[in-house]
Design a protein around this motif. Structure first.
Motif, short mmCIF file in Angstrom:
data_model
loop_
_atom_site.label_atom_id
_atom_site.label_comp_id
_atom_site.label_asym_id
_atom_site.label_seq_id
_atom_site.Cartn_x
_atom_site.Cartn_y
_atom_site.Cartn_z
N ASP A 70 44.86 27.32 -42.85
CA ASP A 70 44.03 28.47 -43.21
C ASP A 70 42.60 27.98 -43.43
N LEU A 71 41.69 28.39 -42.57
CA LEU A 71 40.30 27.95 -42.64
C LEU A 71 39.50 28.73 -43.69
N ARG A 72 40.04 29.83 -44.18
CA ARG A 72 39.34 30.59 -45.21
C ARG A 72 39.23 29.82 -46.51
N SER A 73 40.14 28.87 -46.72
CA SER A 73 40.13 28.10 -47.97
C SER A 73 39.49 26.72 -47.81
N ALA A 85 30.05 26.71 -42.66
CA ALA A 85 31.15 26.16 -41.86
C ALA A 85 32.08 27.27 -41.38
N ARG A 86 32.42 28.19 -42.27
CA ARG A 86 33.29 29.30 -41.88
C ARG A 86 32.64 30.15 -40.79
N ASN A 87 31.33 30.36 -40.88
CA ASN A 87 30.62 31.12 -39.85
C ASN A 87 30.67 30.39 -38.51
N GLU A 93 37.06 36.20 -37.54
CA GLU A 93 37.91 36.65 -36.42
C GLU A 93 39.13 35.77 -36.21
N HIS A 94 39.01 34.50 -36.55
CA HIS A 94 40.09 33.52 -36.33
C HIS A 94 40.30 32.73 -37.63
N PRO A 95 41.05 33.29 -38.59
CA PRO A 95 41.15 32.69 -39.92
C PRO A 95 41.94 31.38 -40.01
N SER A 96 42.60 30.99 -38.93
CA SER A 96 43.36 29.74 -39.01
C SER A 96 43.23 28.93 -37.72
N ALA A 97 43.45 27.64 -37.88
CA ALA A 97 43.63 26.74 -36.74
C ALA A 97 45.14 26.56 -36.61
N GLU A 98 45.64 26.52 -35.36
CA GLU A 98 47.09 26.45 -35.18
C GLU A 98 47.47 25.44 -34.10
N PHE A 99 48.44 24.60 -34.44
CA PHE A 99 49.01 23.67 -33.48
C PHE A 99 50.42 24.15 -33.17
N LYS A 100 50.64 24.58 -31.93
CA LYS A 100 51.98 24.98 -31.49
C LYS A 100 52.61 23.75 -30.84
N ILE A 101 53.65 23.28 -31.45
CA ILE A 101 54.28 22.04 -30.99
C ILE A 101 55.38 22.35 -29.99
N ALA A 125 44.80 25.62 -31.21
CA ALA A 125 43.88 26.75 -31.14
C ALA A 125 42.90 26.70 -32.30
N LEU A 126 41.63 26.79 -31.97
CA LEU A 126 40.56 26.85 -32.96
C LEU A 126 39.50 27.80 -32.43
N LYS A 127 39.10 28.73 -33.25
CA LYS A 127 38.10 29.75 -32.90
C LYS A 127 38.50 30.51 -31.63
N GLY A 128 39.79 30.72 -31.46
CA GLY A 128 40.28 31.48 -30.33
C GLY A 128 40.40 30.72 -29.03
#
Length: 181
Positions: A70-73, A85-87, A93-101, A125-128
């Motif tokens: 969660d990038l909001r925190s 940094a959040r901006n 628009e993209h509140p999290s970074a996600e690694f799909k394994i 996935a980061l920033k869409g």
């Protein structure tokens, strides 16, 4: 069928139908990052790491799921810098970074008392923007809990992130513990 062959047949048939177990994070988790802007180091962290994985420790080749941060925190120690940094990361628009394994390589199975190193492979996935990722992992299993650590670089421009004066890549370290549910 003879009695000598029966235990082997039972073992093989139960192994063929063994379903992967479902694992989620337990205890402390943390994602740390460190990047530089105009030669000034900017360390940061976020304690909000979530994992939802399905796998069998005896056969790590069949794994699925994801790890989200969660990038909001995210916290760099300065509130205004956190907001900037959040901006840049497009967190609204993209509140999290996600690694799909999708695959583990270099480790075939995990047994209690082991600490092993290998690679987690999938998409990040980061920033869409989704890119393939192969990240080194260190995994330790105490019989009940699986402790996972990884460290990899994120190339910001690959995710359409342009921070004036920043290095091209940011190193990221993620740590979490997994228990079956």
């Amino acid at each position: 069928m003879t009695l000598k062959k029966l235990p082997l047949v039972l073992l093989l048939s139960s192994a063929a139908f063994a379903a992967p177990m479902h694992y989620t994070i337990t205890g402390n988790s943390m994602a740390n990052f460190n990047f530089r802007v105009t030669l000034i180091p900017v360390p940061g962290e976020t304690p909000d790491v979530q994992a939802d994985l399905s796998f069998d420790p005896a056969n790590l080749q069949k794994i699925s799921g994801s790890i989200k941060v969660d990038l909001r925190s995210l916290n760099t120690g300065i509130a205004l810098r956190d907001e900037h940094a959040r901006n840049f990361l497009g967190v609204a628009e993209h509140p999290s970074a996600e690694f799909k394994i999708s695959r583990i390589s270099g480790i075939k199975k995990l047994q209690a008392g082991q600490e092993l190193q290998g690679f987690a492979e999938g998409s990040f996935a980061l920033k869409g923007v989704v890119k393939p990722l192969k990240a080194p992992i260190k995994v330790r299993f105490d019989g009940k809990t699986i402790f996972v650590t990884t460290k990899f670089d994120v190339v910001l421009k690959d995710h359409h992130i342009n921070i004036p004066g920043a290095d091209d890549a940011t190193d990221v370290m993620v740590q979490f513990n997994l228990k079956s549910r």
